[in-house]
Motif scaffolding. Structure first.
Motif, short mmCIF file in Angstrom:
data_model
loop_
_atom_site.label_atom_id
_atom_site.label_comp_id
_atom_site.label_asym_id
_atom_site.label_seq_id
_atom_site.Cartn_x
_atom_site.Cartn_y
_atom_site.Cartn_z
N MET A 196 52.81 -1.09 -43.10
CA MET A 196 51.47 -0.98 -42.52
C MET A 196 51.30 0.38 -41.85
O MET A 196 52.22 0.88 -41.21
CB MET A 196 51.25 -2.11 -41.50
CG MET A 196 49.80 -2.30 -41.08
SD MET A 196 48.78 -3.01 -42.38
CE MET A 196 49.51 -4.66 -42.51
N MET A 197 50.15 0.98 -41.99
CA MET A 197 49.91 2.30 -41.41
C MET A 197 49.85 2.24 -39.89
O MET A 197 49.59 1.18 -39.30
CB MET A 197 48.58 2.86 -41.93
CG MET A 197 47.35 2.05 -41.53
SD MET A 197 45.79 2.89 -41.82
CE MET A 197 45.71 3.98 -40.40
N ASP A 198 50.10 3.37 -39.27
CA ASP A 198 50.01 3.50 -37.82
C ASP A 198 48.65 4.10 -37.48
O ASP A 198 48.44 5.30 -37.58
CB ASP A 198 51.14 4.40 -37.31
CG ASP A 198 51.10 4.61 -35.80
OD1 ASP A 198 50.27 3.94 -35.12
OD2 ASP A 198 51.86 5.45 -35.29
N TRP A 199 47.71 3.24 -37.10
CA TRP A 199 46.34 3.68 -36.81
C TRP A 199 46.32 4.71 -35.69
O TRP A 199 45.53 5.66 -35.70
CB TRP A 199 45.48 2.47 -36.47
CG TRP A 199 44.01 2.76 -36.33
CD1 TRP A 199 43.36 3.26 -35.24
CD2 TRP A 199 43.01 2.60 -37.34
NE1 TRP A 199 42.01 3.39 -35.49
CE2 TRP A 199 41.77 3.00 -36.78
CE3 TRP A 199 43.03 2.14 -38.66
CZ2 TRP A 199 40.57 2.95 -37.49
CZ3 TRP A 199 41.84 2.09 -39.36
CH2 TRP A 199 40.63 2.49 -38.78
N GLY A 202 46.23 8.59 -36.20
CA GLY A 202 44.98 9.30 -36.48
C GLY A 202 44.87 9.85 -37.88
O GLY A 202 43.76 10.04 -38.39
N GLN A 203 45.99 10.12 -38.53
CA GLN A 203 45.98 10.63 -39.89
C GLN A 203 47.36 10.47 -40.49
O GLN A 203 48.34 10.21 -39.79
CB GLN A 203 45.58 12.11 -39.91
CG GLN A 203 46.51 13.01 -39.13
CD GLN A 203 46.02 14.46 -39.10
OE1 GLN A 203 44.98 14.79 -39.64
NE2 GLN A 203 46.79 15.32 -38.49
N GLY A 204 47.43 10.62 -41.79
CA GLY A 204 48.71 10.48 -42.47
C GLY A 204 48.51 10.20 -43.94
O GLY A 204 47.49 10.61 -44.52
N PHE A 205 49.47 9.50 -44.53
CA PHE A 205 49.41 9.19 -45.96
C PHE A 205 49.72 7.72 -46.19
O PHE A 205 50.60 7.15 -45.54
CB PHE A 205 50.40 10.06 -46.74
CG PHE A 205 49.99 11.51 -46.83
CD1 PHE A 205 49.25 11.97 -47.91
CD2 PHE A 205 50.33 12.39 -45.82
CE1 PHE A 205 48.86 13.30 -47.98
CE2 PHE A 205 49.96 13.73 -45.89
CZ PHE A 205 49.21 14.18 -46.97
N GLN A 218 50.75 9.11 -53.00
CA GLN A 218 50.45 9.40 -51.61
C GLN A 218 48.96 9.75 -51.47
O GLN A 218 48.49 10.72 -52.07
CB GLN A 218 51.31 10.56 -51.11
CG GLN A 218 52.79 10.29 -51.09
CD GLN A 218 53.19 9.29 -50.00
OE1 GLN A 218 52.63 9.25 -48.93
NE2 GLN A 218 54.17 8.49 -50.30
N LEU A 219 48.24 8.97 -50.69
CA LEU A 219 46.82 9.19 -50.45
C LEU A 219 46.61 9.56 -48.99
O LEU A 219 47.01 8.80 -48.10
CB LEU A 219 46.01 7.94 -50.78
CG LEU A 219 46.13 7.37 -52.20
CD1 LEU A 219 45.24 6.15 -52.35
CD2 LEU A 219 45.80 8.43 -53.25
N GLU A 220 46.02 10.70 -48.74
CA GLU A 220 45.79 11.11 -47.34
C GLU A 220 44.69 10.25 -46.72
O GLU A 220 43.76 9.81 -47.40
CB GLU A 220 45.43 12.58 -47.24
CG GLU A 220 44.04 12.94 -47.73
CD GLU A 220 43.56 14.29 -47.24
OE1 GLU A 220 43.97 14.74 -46.14
OE2 GLU A 220 42.76 14.91 -47.96
N TYR A 221 44.82 10.03 -45.42
CA TYR A 221 43.79 9.29 -44.69
C TYR A 221 43.62 9.88 -43.31
O TYR A 221 44.48 10.59 -42.79
CB TYR A 221 44.13 7.79 -44.59
CG TYR A 221 45.21 7.50 -43.55
CD1 TYR A 221 44.89 7.31 -42.21
CD2 TYR A 221 46.55 7.44 -43.91
CE1 TYR A 221 45.88 7.06 -41.26
CE2 TYR A 221 47.55 7.19 -42.98
CZ TYR A 221 47.20 7.00 -41.65
OH TYR A 221 48.17 6.76 -40.72
#
Length: 272
Positions: A1-4, A7-10, A17-20
């Motif tokens: 799970m991503m670390d909200w 603030g940003q990452g992949f 790998q999708l940047e967010y």
């Protein structure tokens, strides 16, 4: 799970790998608006809109760059004519799960609006409470194809390529993938309007009166075919990018729309 909180990452989606980037409260704290960019867009090209959207609505906002765009991994060429359907059905569900999406809205611009519409009409996901479609396209129009052909000329011999190269790690992948698909002769008969027949959530449809890529027939398609309620905002003095050309008007319309949805949700009786 991503670390909200980062603030940003992949996001790792099937080894890609999708940047967010994300703004505002996490999905376990408030509803989330997921932004889906246009055919030449990416996270960075949303500019300051996501931060203002989070502040205006009180919701979390997440934007990601599809494969081939921004700083995300590349996507093999050529892209098929049905690349938007592939994104909606095969990739977007995994992105939503990876970010811990619980409830909220899909907000798309141009290609992103079409992807959001295809998702809503093809994937059963009760977490999606509403759609915001900016400059969507459901079928091709001669004026839109002419504008896309003009973009090809500007890319080959004008200043479009260096401008886009500031935002895309592999600018040829982004531009050629999108442009060649749209200018493929098979694309002239492309039509995904039938997905609207399966909408069961409210939609806010936004378009600039001066949009060079599509006429108001695209918005009328949503109005006439959707089973669920549709609100429409046609913005004067506005081209293909309402969130940039008429940002205050768009933020106001979206804030009113999301507030209305939340009032409806709050009024629903809880099931035992």
């Amino acid at each position: 799970m991503m670390d909200w909180s980062a603030g940003q990452g992949f996001l790792n989606i099937n080894g890609t790998q999708l940047e967010y980037a994300c703004w505002g409260p996490a999905p376990d704290q408030a509803p989330t608006i997921v932004l889906l960019h246009e055919g030449l867009g990416c996270v960075a090209l949303w500019r300051d809109f996501p931060a203002k959207l989070a502040a205006a609505t009180g919701m979390g906002v997440l934007a990601y760059s599809r494969a081939g765009y921004g700083q995300s991994d590349g996507k093999p060429l050529p892209w098929p004519v049905h690349y938007m359907t592939d994104e909606a059905v095969d990739v977007l569900p995994q992105v939503l799960n990876a970010i811990g999406f619980r409830s909220g809205l899909l907000m798309g611009h141009s290609d992103g609006a079409t992807i959001a519409a295809i998702y809503a009409g093809s994937v059963e996901d009760f977490r999606i409470r509403g759609l915001i479609l900016m400059a969507p396209h459901f079928f091709t129009e001669p004026m839109g194809l002419s504008a896309i052909a003009a973009a090809r000329d500007a890319y080959r011999s004008g200043d479009l390529k260096p401008k886009l190269a500031r935002y895309h790690r592999d600018v040829d992948n982004a531009f050629v993938g999108w442009n060649d698909s749209w200018l493929n002769p098979d694309f002239e008969t492309w039509n995904v309007g039938d997905v609207i027949d399966y909408f069961r959530i409210p939609t806010l449809a936004i378009q600039g009166a001066g949009d060079e890529y599509g006429t108001l027939a695209q918005i009328q398609e949503v109005e006439t075919r959707s089973y669920a309620p549709v609100e429409v905002e046609i913005l004067p003095d506005c081209g293909h990018a309402p969130h940039l050309d008429q940002q205050d008007r768009v933020l106001s319309a979206v804030t009113d729309f999301t507030a209305h949805l939340q009032r409806i949700e709050a009024a629903q009786p809880e099931l035992a």
